[in-house]
Design a protein around this motif. Structure first.
Motif, PDB file in Angstrom:
ATOM      1  N   ILE A 110       0.867  -1.178   0.000  1.00 41.26           N
ATOM      2  CA  ILE A 110       0.000   0.000   0.000  1.00 41.26           C
ATOM      3  C   ILE A 110       0.906   1.231   0.000  1.00 41.26           C
ATOM      4  O   ILE A 110       1.726   1.395   0.914  1.00 41.26           O
ATOM      5  CB  ILE A 110      -0.908   0.001   1.239  1.00 41.26           C
ATOM      6  N   PRO A 111       0.797   2.103  -1.002  1.00 37.43           N
ATOM      7  CA  PRO A 111       1.739   3.220  -1.099  1.00 37.43           C
ATOM      8  C   PRO A 111       1.857   4.062   0.174  1.00 37.43           C
ATOM      9  O   PRO A 111       2.973   4.389   0.604  1.00 37.43           O
ATOM     10  CB  PRO A 111       1.185   4.042  -2.265  1.00 37.43           C
ATOM     11  N   ARG A 112       0.744   4.414   0.797  1.00 35.43           N
ATOM     12  CA  ARG A 112       0.827   5.293   1.974  1.00 35.43           C
ATOM     13  C   ARG A 112       1.524   4.591   3.142  1.00 35.43           C
ATOM     14  O   ARG A 112       2.168   5.249   3.973  1.00 35.43           O
ATOM     15  CB  ARG A 112      -0.559   5.775   2.392  1.00 35.43           C
ATOM     16  N   ASN A 113       1.419   3.257   3.218  1.00 43.66           N
ATOM     17  CA  ASN A 113       2.116   2.534   4.281  1.00 43.66           C
ATOM     18  C   ASN A 113       3.620   2.565   4.075  1.00 43.66           C
ATOM     19  O   ASN A 113       4.392   2.706   5.026  1.00 43.66           O
ATOM     20  CB  ASN A 113       1.625   1.091   4.351  1.00 43.66           C
ATOM     21  N   VAL A 114       4.042   2.408   2.821  1.00 38.99           N
ATOM     22  CA  VAL A 114       5.474   2.494   2.532  1.00 38.99           C
ATOM     23  C   VAL A 114       5.989   3.887   2.895  1.00 38.99           C
ATOM     24  O   VAL A 114       7.084   4.048   3.452  1.00 38.99           O
ATOM     25  CB  VAL A 114       5.753   2.191   1.047  1.00 38.99           C
ATOM     26  N   ASP A 115       5.200   4.908   2.597  1.00 36.98           N
ATOM     27  CA  ASP A 115       5.572   6.281   2.908  1.00 36.98           C
ATOM     28  C   ASP A 115       5.848   6.447   4.398  1.00 36.98           C
ATOM     29  O   ASP A 115       6.793   7.129   4.805  1.00 36.98           O
ATOM     30  CB  ASP A 115       4.426   7.214   2.483  1.00 36.98           C
ATOM     31  N   ILE A 116       5.034   5.789   5.210  1.00 41.79           N
ATOM     32  CA  ILE A 116       5.191   5.889   6.662  1.00 41.79           C
ATOM     33  C   ILE A 116       6.384   5.073   7.144  1.00 41.79           C
ATOM     34  O   ILE A 116       7.265   5.572   7.848  1.00 41.79           O
ATOM     35  CB  ILE A 116       3.908   5.409   7.369  1.00 41.79           C
ATOM     36  N   TYR A 117       6.444   3.806   6.726  1.00 41.09           N
ATOM     37  CA  TYR A 117       7.382   2.874   7.347  1.00 41.09           C
ATOM     38  C   TYR A 117       8.748   2.819   6.674  1.00 41.09           C
ATOM     39  O   TYR A 117       9.636   2.114   7.151  1.00 41.09           O
ATOM     40  CB  TYR A 117       6.746   1.485   7.423  1.00 41.09           C
ATOM     41  N   ASP A 118       8.926   3.570   5.593  1.00 36.88           N
ATOM     42  CA  ASP A 118      10.277   3.746   5.065  1.00 36.88           C
ATOM     43  C   ASP A 118      11.130   4.584   6.011  1.00 36.88           C
ATOM     44  O   ASP A 118      12.352   4.585   5.917  1.00 36.88           O
ATOM     45  CB  ASP A 118      10.239   4.414   3.686  1.00 36.88           C
ATOM     46  N   ASP A 119      10.486   5.331   6.888  1.00 36.35           N
ATOM     47  CA  ASP A 119      11.194   6.114   7.902  1.00 36.35           C
ATOM     48  C   ASP A 119      11.599   5.161   9.025  1.00 36.35           C
ATOM     49  O   ASP A 119      10.761   4.650   9.772  1.00 36.35           O
ATOM     50  CB  ASP A 119      10.277   7.222   8.430  1.00 36.35           C
ATOM     51  N   LYS A 120      12.892   4.903   9.126  1.00 32.77           N
ATOM     52  CA  LYS A 120      13.371   3.897  10.069  1.00 32.77           C
ATOM     53  C   LYS A 120      13.067   4.280  11.516  1.00 32.77           C
ATOM     54  O   LYS A 120      12.802   3.404  12.360  1.00 32.77           O
ATOM     55  CB  LYS A 120      14.874   3.681   9.879  1.00 32.77           C
ATOM     56  N   LEU A 121      13.097   5.560  11.841  1.00 33.54           N
ATOM     57  CA  LEU A 121      12.814   5.976  13.204  1.00 33.54           C
ATOM     58  C   LEU A 121      11.348   5.750  13.555  1.00 33.54           C
ATOM     59  O   LEU A 121      11.026   5.281  14.647  1.00 33.54           O
ATOM     60  CB  LEU A 121      13.193   7.447  13.398  1.00 33.54           C
ATOM     61  N   VAL A 122      10.448   6.085  12.631  1.00 29.51           N
ATOM     62  CA  VAL A 122       9.021   5.847  12.854  1.00 29.51           C
ATOM     63  C   VAL A 122       8.762   4.356  13.045  1.00 29.51           C
ATOM     64  O   VAL A 122       8.034   3.936  13.951  1.00 29.51           O
ATOM     65  CB  VAL A 122       8.187   6.405  11.685  1.00 29.51           C
ATOM     66  N   THR A 123       9.355   3.548  12.174  1.00 32.61           N
ATOM     67  CA  THR A 123       9.148   2.104  12.252  1.00 32.61           C
ATOM     68  C   THR A 123       9.702   1.548  13.553  1.00 32.61           C
ATOM     69  O   THR A 123       9.058   0.725  14.220  1.00 32.61           O
ATOM     70  CB  THR A 123       9.807   1.407  11.052  1.00 32.61           C
ATOM     71  N   ASN A 124      10.893   1.994  13.932  1.00 26.22           N
ATOM     72  CA  ASN A 124      11.476   1.509  15.181  1.00 26.22           C
ATOM     73  C   ASN A 124      10.625   1.881  16.392  1.00 26.22           C
ATOM     74  O   ASN A 124      10.490   1.091  17.335  1.00 26.22           O
ATOM     75  CB  ASN A 124      12.897   2.053  15.344  1.00 26.22           C
ATOM     76  N   GLN A 125      10.039   3.069  16.369  1.00 22.95           N
ATOM     77  CA  GLN A 125       9.164   3.465  17.473  1.00 22.95           C
ATOM     78  C   GLN A 125       7.937   2.561  17.541  1.00 22.95           C
ATOM     79  O   GLN A 125       7.489   2.178  18.628  1.00 22.95           O
ATOM     80  CB  GLN A 125       8.749   4.927  17.295  1.00 22.95           C
ATOM     81  N   LEU A 126       7.390   2.201  16.366  1.00 23.51           N
ATOM     82  CA  LEU A 126       6.241   1.297  16.320  1.00 23.51           C
ATOM     83  C   LEU A 126       6.615  -0.072  16.882  1.00 23.51           C
ATOM     84  O   LEU A 126       5.873  -0.661  17.686  1.00 23.51           O
ATOM     85  CB  LEU A 126       5.737   1.167  14.890  1.00 23.51           C
ATOM     86  N   LEU A 127       7.752  -0.606  16.454  1.00 29.46           N
ATOM     87  CA  LEU A 127       8.175  -1.921  16.922  1.00 29.46           C
ATOM     88  C   LEU A 127       8.453  -1.901  18.429  1.00 29.46           C
ATOM     89  O   LEU A 127       8.076  -2.832  19.157  1.00 29.46           O
ATOM     90  CB  LEU A 127       9.418  -2.378  16.159  1.00 29.46           C
ATOM     91  N   LYS A 128       9.084  -0.836  18.883  1.00 34.01           N
ATOM     92  CA  LYS A 128       9.384  -0.715  20.321  1.00 34.01           C
ATOM     93  C   LYS A 128       8.099  -0.652  21.140  1.00 34.01           C
ATOM     94  O   LYS A 128       7.999  -1.265  22.214  1.00 34.01           O
ATOM     95  CB  LYS A 128      10.236   0.529  20.561  1.00 34.01           C
ATOM     96  N   LYS A 129       7.090   0.061  20.627  1.00 39.47           N
ATOM     97  CA  LYS A 129       5.807   0.175  21.321  1.00 39.47           C
ATOM     98  C   LYS A 129       5.177  -1.190  21.538  1.00 39.47           C
ATOM     99  O   LYS A 129       4.471  -1.412  22.526  1.00 39.47           O
ATOM    100  CB  LYS A 129       4.876   1.068  20.496  1.00 39.47           C
ATOM    101  N   HIS A 130       5.448  -2.123  20.611  1.00 43.67           N
ATOM    102  CA  HIS A 130       4.890  -3.471  20.714  1.00 43.67           C
ATOM    103  C   HIS A 130       5.912  -4.466  21.265  1.00 43.67           C
ATOM    104  O   HIS A 130       5.813  -5.671  21.034  1.00 43.67           O
ATOM    105  CB  HIS A 130       4.361  -3.918  19.348  1.00 43.67           C
ATOM    106  N   HIS A 131       6.896  -3.934  21.970  1.00 41.16           N
ATOM    107  CA  HIS A 131       7.852  -4.729  22.748  1.00 41.16           C
ATOM    108  C   HIS A 131       8.725  -5.632  21.879  1.00 41.16           C
ATOM    109  O   HIS A 131       9.165  -6.700  22.322  1.00 41.16           O
ATOM    110  CB  HIS A 131       7.112  -5.563  23.804  1.00 41.16           C
ATOM    111  N   LEU A 132       8.984  -5.199  20.655  1.00 45.33           N
ATOM    112  CA  LEU A 132       9.922  -5.911  19.798  1.00 45.33           C
ATOM    113  C   LEU A 132      11.320  -5.340  20.008  1.00 45.33           C
ATOM    114  O   LEU A 132      11.486  -4.132  20.211  1.00 45.33           O
ATOM    115  CB  LEU A 132       9.502  -5.794  18.335  1.00 45.33           C
TER     116      LEU A 132
END
Length: 352
Positions: A110-132
């Protein structure tokens, strides 16, 4: 039996627009090479392929793929394509979004999802929030380049925030060296106005490809996968200065191997795969993603790079027999050739 799929494969014809001042560097050729590998593979397995050239040459990448512009996509549809393979870097506002009212399917994210999660800091914050488990990191900009604070020791890894593979990734041994690297990276404008520094993990590096839920042909049987699932991890070796070399410099078949059966049975590996599968669900992956993982000195694995667009080169064309990607290498462990991998990816197409 021949399907009614008529597939056109896209390649990246231009760099994506900057996002919040951060730039994602473009791969030379824009994935036209892997796009041609995909199209060639599908054609030899009786899938109808729509191509720009009426008689595509096996050696000429651009004969097989359309540019990911509005005009390129329109041409592919006018030539009969009803499936668009998004073998390109996506983003919010990508030209494919102009075709949502048409009866076409896509293979890709999904293009808008790639736009969000290509940002490594945003993605890392998401993963950290879910205890990864993720490595510690800090963002560095031109404004704080002289007074940033690290909560972890050197050496560290300097990275683009919207990176691509190992391009621009550097192992840094001291604050003085980091200052030089920062000056080069920020001054080049190749990556935008910010980068980040991440703690260096000195242990084994593994790459995990996570596949989407769906129906797959494995060992001549159709299997329903109700959740995200992983291909066997691929171990990376022969690093250069602590970093796996860019695959445009060293083909990954020369520094990568799938884990053995005994290694796959280890508790820590099984746990890592569960973590990668959870990560894929969090970003709502609609096609395979690749997650690079690495262990610290105590053998604890961390997810350090989630890639929404894994390179999908493969040994399909005669002159590219050394070009299997990390995903293709992993697929061979479950009995899939590159052709099997591509056909199974096509089976997971979805309506735009």
């Amino acid at each position: 039996m021949k399907s009614n799929n008529r597939v056109a494969v896209l390649y990246q014809s231009q760099a994506p627009p900057p996002k919040n001042g951060i730039t994602k560097p473009m791969k030379a050729g824009g994935y036209a090479d892997s796009g041609a590998d995909i199209a060639f593979s599908l054609r030899r397995h009786q899938t109808e392929i729509v191509t720009p050239s009426e008689a595509p040459s096996v050696n000429h990448d651009l004969d097989w793929v359309f540019p990911d512009t509005r005009e390129g996509i329109q041409l592919a549809i006018e030539k009969g394509a009803n499936v668009i393979w998004l073998n390109t870097v996506l983003y919010a506002g990508h030209p494919i979004e102009n075709f949502t009212d048409m009866d076409i399917s896509v293979v890709g994210q999904i293009p808008r999802n790639v736009d969000i999660y290509d940002d490594k800091l945003v993605t890392n914050q998401l993963l950290k929030k879910h205890h990864l488990p993720i490595p510690r990191s800090v963002m560095i900009t031109a404004d704080n380049a002289t007074d940033f604070h690290l909560e972890f020791p050197y050496p560290v890894v300097a990275k683009p925030i919207r990176g691509r593979g190992s391009q621009g990734v550097t192992l840094v041994q001291s604050r003085e060296q980091l200052a030089i690297i920062l000056g080069e990276m920020l001054g080049s404008k190749d990556y935008g106005h910010a980068i980040y520094a991440e703690e260096f993990l000195s242990g084994e590096e593994l790459t995990v490809t996570v596949m989407t839920p769906g129906k797959y042909s494995i060992n001549k049987q159709w299997i329903d996968k109700t959740g995200y699932w992983s291909l066997p991890p691929v171990r990376r070796f022969n690093h250069q200065n602590g970093i796996a070399p860019y695959n445009g410099t060293v083909a990954v078949i020369h520094n990568s191997e799938v884990l053995t059966e005994n290694q796959l049975e280890k508790t820590e590996i099984k746990q890592l795969l569960k973590e990668c599968e959870l990560a894929a669900s969090l970003v709502n992956a609609k096609a395979p993603i690749r997650i690079d993982c690495r262990a610290d000195c105590d053998g604890n694995y961390f997810l350090f790079d989630l890639n929404m667009k894994p390179n999908m080169t493969g040994a399909s064309r005669p002159h590219r027999q050394d070009q299997d990607s990390l995903t293709a290498i992993a697929a061979r462990k479950i009995g899939w050739s590159f052709d099997d991998l591509i056909l199974n990816m096509l089976n997971q197409k979805w309506k735009l």
